[in-house]
Scaffold this motif. Structure first.
Motif, PDB file in Angstrom:
ATOM      1  N   SER A   1     -18.554 -11.342  -6.067  1.00 14.64           N
ATOM      2  CA  SER A   1     -18.356 -10.128  -7.566  1.00 14.64           C
ATOM      3  C   SER A   1     -16.934  -8.947  -6.915  1.00 14.64           C
ATOM      4  N   LEU A   2     -17.243  -8.511  -5.891  1.00 14.80           N
ATOM      5  CA  LEU A   2     -16.160  -7.081  -5.028  1.00 14.80           C
ATOM      6  C   LEU A   2     -15.308  -7.503  -4.227  1.00 14.80           C
ATOM      7  N   CYS A   3     -15.823  -9.431  -3.573  1.00 13.18           N
ATOM      8  CA  CYS A   3     -14.443  -9.759  -3.044  1.00 13.18           C
ATOM      9  C   CYS A   3     -13.668 -10.359  -4.121  1.00 13.18           C
ATOM     10  N   LEU A   4     -14.049 -11.774  -4.783  1.00 13.54           N
ATOM     11  CA  LEU A   4     -13.264 -11.535  -6.148  1.00 13.54           C
ATOM     12  C   LEU A   4     -12.790 -11.204  -7.160  1.00 13.54           C
ATOM     13  N   SER A   5     -12.689  -9.866  -6.926  1.00 18.48           N
ATOM     14  CA  SER A   5     -12.590  -8.329  -7.922  1.00 18.48           C
ATOM     15  C   SER A   5     -11.322  -8.308  -6.864  1.00 18.48           C
ATOM     16  N   LEU A   6     -11.798  -7.776  -4.776  1.00 18.79           N
ATOM     17  CA  LEU A   6      -9.962  -7.522  -4.722  1.00 18.79           C
ATOM     18  C   LEU A   6      -9.334  -8.705  -4.932  1.00 18.79           C
ATOM     19  N   LEU A   7      -9.966 -10.225  -4.819  1.00 18.17           N
ATOM     20  CA  LEU A   7      -8.790 -11.097  -5.192  1.00 18.17           C
ATOM     21  C   LEU A   7      -7.886 -11.331  -5.975  1.00 18.17           C
ATOM     22  N   CYS A   8      -8.354 -11.062  -7.159  1.00 14.23           N
ATOM     23  CA  CYS A   8      -7.876 -11.027  -8.215  1.00 14.23           C
ATOM     24  C   CYS A   8      -6.532  -9.630  -8.146  1.00 14.23           C
ATOM     25  N   ALA A   9      -6.788  -8.910  -7.906  1.00  6.58           N
ATOM     26  CA  ALA A   9      -6.337  -7.365  -7.417  1.00  6.58           C
ATOM     27  C   ALA A   9      -4.997  -7.777  -6.965  1.00  6.58           C
ATOM     28  N   LEU A  10      -4.981  -8.927  -5.784  1.00  8.19           N
ATOM     29  CA  LEU A  10      -4.444  -8.614  -4.739  1.00  8.19           C
ATOM     30  C   LEU A  10      -2.924  -9.818  -5.038  1.00  8.19           C
ATOM     31  N   PHE A  11      -4.091 -11.085  -5.542  1.00  9.39           N
ATOM     32  CA  PHE A  11      -3.282 -12.050  -6.255  1.00  9.39           C
ATOM     33  C   PHE A  11      -2.227 -11.678  -7.522  1.00  9.39           C
ATOM     34  N   VAL A  12      -2.531 -10.984  -8.929  1.00 13.44           N
ATOM     35  CA  VAL A  12      -2.126 -10.929  -9.878  1.00 13.44           C
ATOM     36  C   VAL A  12      -0.794  -9.186  -9.042  1.00 13.44           C
ATOM     37  N   VAL A  13      -0.900  -8.790  -8.749  1.00 10.72           N
ATOM     38  CA  VAL A  13       0.255  -7.907  -8.096  1.00 10.72           C
ATOM     39  C   VAL A  13       1.055  -8.223  -7.399  1.00 10.72           C
ATOM     40  N   SER A  14       0.644  -9.942  -6.557  1.00 10.45           N
ATOM     41  CA  SER A  14       1.583 -10.680  -5.792  1.00 10.45           C
ATOM     42  C   SER A  14       2.039 -11.534  -6.860  1.00 10.45           C
ATOM     43  N   TRP A  15       2.061 -11.620  -7.968  1.00 12.19           N
ATOM     44  CA  TRP A  15       2.344 -12.659  -8.607  1.00 12.19           C
ATOM     45  C   TRP A  15       3.779 -11.887  -9.310  1.00 12.19           C
ATOM     46  N   SER A  16       3.296 -10.817  -9.767  1.00 10.81           N
ATOM     47  CA  SER A  16       4.688  -9.711 -10.324  1.00 10.81           C
ATOM     48  C   SER A  16       5.861  -8.752  -9.486  1.00 10.81           C
ATOM     49  N   LEU A  17       5.170  -9.316  -8.077  1.00 17.67           N
ATOM     50  CA  LEU A  17       6.187  -8.691  -7.089  1.00 17.67           C
ATOM     51  C   LEU A  17       6.916  -9.453  -6.910  1.00 17.67           C
ATOM     52  N   HIS A  18       5.717 -10.583  -5.741  1.00 22.10           N
ATOM     53  CA  HIS A  18       6.714 -11.978  -5.162  1.00 22.10           C
ATOM     54  C   HIS A  18       7.576 -12.782  -6.329  1.00 22.10           C
ATOM     55  N   TRP A  19       7.186 -13.085  -7.638  1.00 27.35           N
ATOM     56  CA  TRP A  19       8.103 -14.265  -7.896  1.00 27.35           C
ATOM     57  C   TRP A  19       8.342 -13.750  -9.268  1.00 27.35           C
ATOM     58  N   ARG A  20       7.941 -12.620 -10.106  1.00 24.42           N
ATOM     59  CA  ARG A  20       8.322 -12.312 -11.270  1.00 24.42           C
ATOM     60  C   ARG A  20       9.142 -10.823 -11.320  1.00 24.42           C
ATOM     61  N   GLY A  21       9.864 -10.552  -9.805  1.00 30.67           N
ATOM     62  CA  GLY A  21      10.625  -8.994  -9.317  1.00 30.67           C
ATOM     63  C   GLY A  21      10.790  -7.379  -9.512  1.00 30.67           C
ATOM     64  N   GLY A  22       8.671  -7.361  -9.763  1.00 26.46           N
ATOM     65  CA  GLY A  22       8.562  -5.779  -9.402  1.00 26.46           C
ATOM     66  C   GLY A  22       8.141  -5.230 -11.130  1.00 26.46           C
ATOM     67  N   PHE A  23       8.237  -3.913 -10.845  1.00 20.66           N
ATOM     68  CA  PHE A  23       7.725  -3.430 -11.806  1.00 20.66           C
ATOM     69  C   PHE A  23       9.152  -2.451 -12.489  1.00 20.66           C
ATOM     70  N   ALA A  24       8.937  -2.050 -13.382  1.00 18.28           N
ATOM     71  CA  ALA A  24       9.785  -0.972 -13.833  1.00 18.28           C
ATOM     72  C   ALA A  24       9.357  -0.773 -15.416  1.00 18.28           C
ATOM     73  N   TRP A  25       9.847   0.290 -16.216  1.00 23.40           N
ATOM     74  CA  TRP A  25       9.326   0.975 -17.661  1.00 23.40           C
ATOM     75  C   TRP A  25      10.658   1.448 -18.104  1.00 23.40           C
TER      76      TRP A  25
END
Length: 242
Positions: free
Chosen positions: A12-36
């Protein structure tokens, strides 16, 4: 028994880390990053905060009592860790909702029109109710012991329901986002399975795997905190005293 638990808990800890890496990578690499700033970059905070709060932190907070190394500690310590993790999860989910509501307002998109939004807002509301109920029932010193014993099964049941609803909200949200962004005009169509679609579909599988692993831990009775732990034994003796 402990070896079997730690094997599943390590997964479960390994899956938690992978989920975090994947969702952040999606927003950074394909969706352009973050702003408010009300732009689509603000929306990118929504999946990151919801997955981090309602899936990763909530899921790991739910199994705090199952960790055998914590059974020798006072139960109050576990209660505070559990409540603290759940509070962080609730705050992150609230911030994630704020990000998407503010984004919708800035570009005049209606709120709460999809099944995903209905399930998501219901999940956060139920989670908020559960956390407040747990605070009143288990952390306030004035709460009577009979009330705590009566509340415990309901609290656990609601907790499992919140986790299931979270998985439904995440999967429906991922699918909705891909259908809206991969429209075949500015990007390759979803049904052609471009790299982004494959990557984000894998994120969905990881989220389901993490959720089912956490549910598996919660449903195994032999991994529950034993009633003969030092603090529990003292509680039972005091309750049986005249």
């Amino acid at each position: 028994m402990a070896h079997g638990f730690y094997l599943v808990y390590g997964l479960s800890l390994c899956l938690s880390l992978l989920c975090a890496l994947f969702v952040v990578s999606w927003s950074l690499h394909w969706r352009g990053g973050f702003a408010w700033d009300g732009s689509p970059l603000q929306f990118n905070w929504h999946p990151v905060l919801m997955v981090s709060g309602l899936v990763i932190i909530y899921g790991n907070g739910a199994v705090v009592y199952r960790i055998p190394s914590s059974w020798k500690q006072r139960k109050l310590v576990c209660k505070l860790v559990h409540a603290g993790m759940m509070l962080v999860a609730l705050l992150l989910s609230g911030l994630g909702l704020s990000a998407v509501f503010d984004f919708h307002t800035s570009i005049s998109i209606p709120h709460l029109y999809s099944v995903h939004s209905w399930v998501g807002i219901s999940t956060v509301l139920l989670f908020s109710f559960q956390w407040l109920l747990g605070l009143v029932g288990f952390l306030l010193p004035c709460s009577p012991r009979w009330f705590r014993r009566s509340l415990k099964p309901t609290h656990i049941w609601i907790g499992k329901i919140v986790l299931v609803l979270t998985l439904v909200a995440c999967i429906s949200g991922i699918n909705e986002k891909l259908l809206l962004t991969l429209d075949g005009m500015s990007a390759a169509a979803y049904n052609t399975l471009p790299v982004e679609a494959v990557f984000v579909n894998c994120l969905g599988i990881l989220i389901v795997a993490l959720g089912t692993t956490i549910l598996g831990i919660l449903f195994v009775k032999k991994w529950q905190r034993p009633e003969d732990c030092p603090e529990n034994t003292q509680l039972l003796v005091s309750e049986s005293s005249p």
